[in-house]
Design an enzyme around this catalytic site. Structure first.
Site, short mmCIF file in Angstrom:
data_model
loop_
_atom_site.label_atom_id
_atom_site.label_comp_id
_atom_site.label_asym_id
_atom_site.label_seq_id
_atom_site.Cartn_x
_atom_site.Cartn_y
_atom_site.Cartn_z
N TYR A 7 0.85 -1.21 0.00
CA TYR A 7 0.00 0.00 0.00
C TYR A 7 0.87 1.25 0.00
O TYR A 7 0.64 2.20 -0.77
CB TYR A 7 -0.89 -0.05 1.24
N LYS A 54 0.99 4.38 -2.68
CA LYS A 54 0.60 5.73 -2.28
C LYS A 54 1.76 6.71 -2.45
O LYS A 54 1.55 7.88 -2.76
CB LYS A 54 0.08 5.73 -0.83
P1 NAD Z 1 -13.38 2.35 1.17
O1 NAD Z 1 -12.86 0.97 1.21
O2 NAD Z 1 -14.46 2.75 2.10
O3 NAD Z 1 -13.84 2.72 -0.32
C1 NAD Z 1 -13.04 2.39 -1.42
C2 NAD Z 1 -13.86 2.54 -2.68
O4 NAD Z 1 -13.04 2.14 -3.80
C3 NAD Z 1 -15.08 1.63 -2.71
O5 NAD Z 1 -16.12 2.35 -3.36
C4 NAD Z 1 -14.63 0.46 -3.59
O6 NAD Z 1 -15.71 -0.19 -4.24
C5 NAD Z 1 -13.76 1.19 -4.58
N1 NAD Z 1 -12.81 0.31 -5.28
C6 NAD Z 1 -11.90 -0.53 -4.73
N2 NAD Z 1 -11.22 -1.16 -5.71
C7 NAD Z 1 -11.71 -0.68 -6.89
C8 NAD Z 1 -11.41 -0.94 -8.25
N3 NAD Z 1 -10.45 -1.81 -8.61
N4 NAD Z 1 -12.10 -0.27 -9.20
C9 NAD Z 1 -13.06 0.62 -8.86
N5 NAD Z 1 -13.40 0.90 -7.59
C10 NAD Z 1 -12.73 0.25 -6.62
O7 NAD Z 1 -12.09 3.28 1.34
P2 NAD Z 1 -11.92 4.81 1.79
O8 NAD Z 1 -11.46 4.82 3.18
O9 NAD Z 1 -13.10 5.61 1.38
O10 NAD Z 1 -10.65 5.18 0.88
C11 NAD Z 1 -10.75 5.91 -0.32
C12 NAD Z 1 -9.34 6.27 -0.76
O11 NAD Z 1 -8.69 7.01 0.27
C13 NAD Z 1 -8.45 5.07 -1.04
O12 NAD Z 1 -7.59 5.35 -2.12
C14 NAD Z 1 -7.65 4.95 0.24
O13 NAD Z 1 -6.42 4.30 0.03
C15 NAD Z 1 -7.48 6.40 0.61
N6 NAD Z 1 -7.17 6.64 2.02
C16 NAD Z 1 -8.03 6.26 3.00
C17 NAD Z 1 -7.70 6.51 4.32
C18 NAD Z 1 -8.58 6.12 5.47
O14 NAD Z 1 -8.12 6.26 6.62
N7 NAD Z 1 -9.80 5.66 5.24
C19 NAD Z 1 -6.49 7.14 4.63
C20 NAD Z 1 -5.64 7.51 3.61
C21 NAD Z 1 -6.00 7.26 2.30
#
Ligand code: NAD
Length: 247
Positions: free
Chosen positions: A155, A159
């Site tokens: 990951y 990132k």
């Molecule tokens: P989440 O798991 O709640 O949502 C992820 C979304 O991405 C879902 O809608 C899922 O269906 C979609 N998805 C996954 N793989 C896919 C693919 N191959 N094609 C199309 N859609 C796909 O995650 P989140 O927490 O909302 O995270 C969203 C983004 O933010 C991600 O890139 C994650 O890495 C990043 N992020 C999240 C956090 C956190 O603490 N939640 C922190 C830093 C970064």
């Protein structure tokens, strides 16, 4: 200042829940037409929410790692709305494991969605943005891509990769008034982080100067700013939304 995105068309990947869903709602609330993608049909419910609130939205089932599906989303969007102004590369997954135990498929799956997906979606929208001589590409990285986290080498590599990718592209397309920026969230309260125990969450929160986990709204507000005219002179930057973590 109220951010106004009326007349803009924005594609948000992974918009069925969490940060992607809230970003779609926030951009639509600012007046943008939003195009939502998710792997299955779940983004359709979010599109329906936008429409019910008086906005304009379209949903697609499209895996960001599937070049043909991505191309279909972009072609249909430009045919239907005549333009494409904003791409939010949000879709992301984790497959956590210590490196010696990490299987090749855990590595490949995370790279395919997080990094190859960002490459494919960005390449697909770029031709339209170059012709328009305007565009906003905003990709969601993570504090993990900046500082690392045990069990997340795959990951973290993706990132951090998103940051390098965006800084290089920002220089390639600046002459056409296309900006390319990164938002790096800290710990945000979504389904992705809900598996972390409440004790661990409390520990994390105590290490965050602002004293709480972030919300999808916190991240969506930053994306909305970067998509707006107010951010027209910002490119190649990483905006941390992390409550002061590691600041
Ligand atoms: P989440 O798991 O709640 O949502 C992820 C979304 O991405 C879902 O809608 C899922 O269906 C979609 N998805 C996954 N793989 C896919 C693919 N191959 N094609 C199309 N859609 C796909 O995650 P989140 O927490 O909302 O995270 C969203 C983004 O933010 C991600 O890139 C994650 O890495 C990043 N992020 C999240 C956090 C956190 O603490 N939640 C922190 C830093 C970064």
């Amino acid at each position: 200042m109220r951010l106004d995105l009326s007349g803009k068309v924005a594609v948000i990947t992974g918009a069925s829940r969490g940060i992607g869903r809230q970003t779609a709602l926030t951009l639509a609330g600012a007046g943008a037409t939003v195009v939502l993608t998710s792997r299955g049909d779940a983004a359709a419910a979010v599109a329906a929410e936008v429409t019910a609130a008086g906005g304009q939205a379209l949903a697609f089932a499209a895996d960001v790692a599937d070049a043909e599906a991505v191309q279909h989303v972009v072609e249909t969007t430009t045919a239907r709305f005549g333009r494409l102004d904003v791409l939010v590369n949000n879709a992301g997954i984790t497959r956590d494991q210590l490196l010696l135990r990490m299987k090749r498929e855990d590595w490949d799956a995370v790279l395919a969605t997080n990094l190859t997906g960002t490459f494919l979606c960005t390449q697909a929208v770029l031709r339209t943005m170059l012709k328009q001589r305007s565009g906003r590409i905003i990709s969601i990285s993570s504090v993990v891509g900046q500082s690392g986290n045990p069990g997340q080498t795959n990951y973290a590599a993706t990132k951090a990769g998103i940051i390098g990718f965006s800084k290089a592209l920002a220089r390639e397309v600046a002459s056409r008034s296309i900006t390319v920026n990164v938002v790096a969230p800290g710990l945000i309260d979504t389904d992705m982080t809900r598996d972390i125990s409440s004790d661990a969450q409390a520990n994390w929160a105590s290490a965050i100067p602002l004293g709480r986990l972030g919300t999808p709204e916190d991240v969506a507000a930053a994306v909305c700013f970067l998509a707006s005219d107010a951010a027209g002179y910002i490119t190649g930057q990483v905006l941390a939304i992390n409550g002061g973590m590691y600041a």
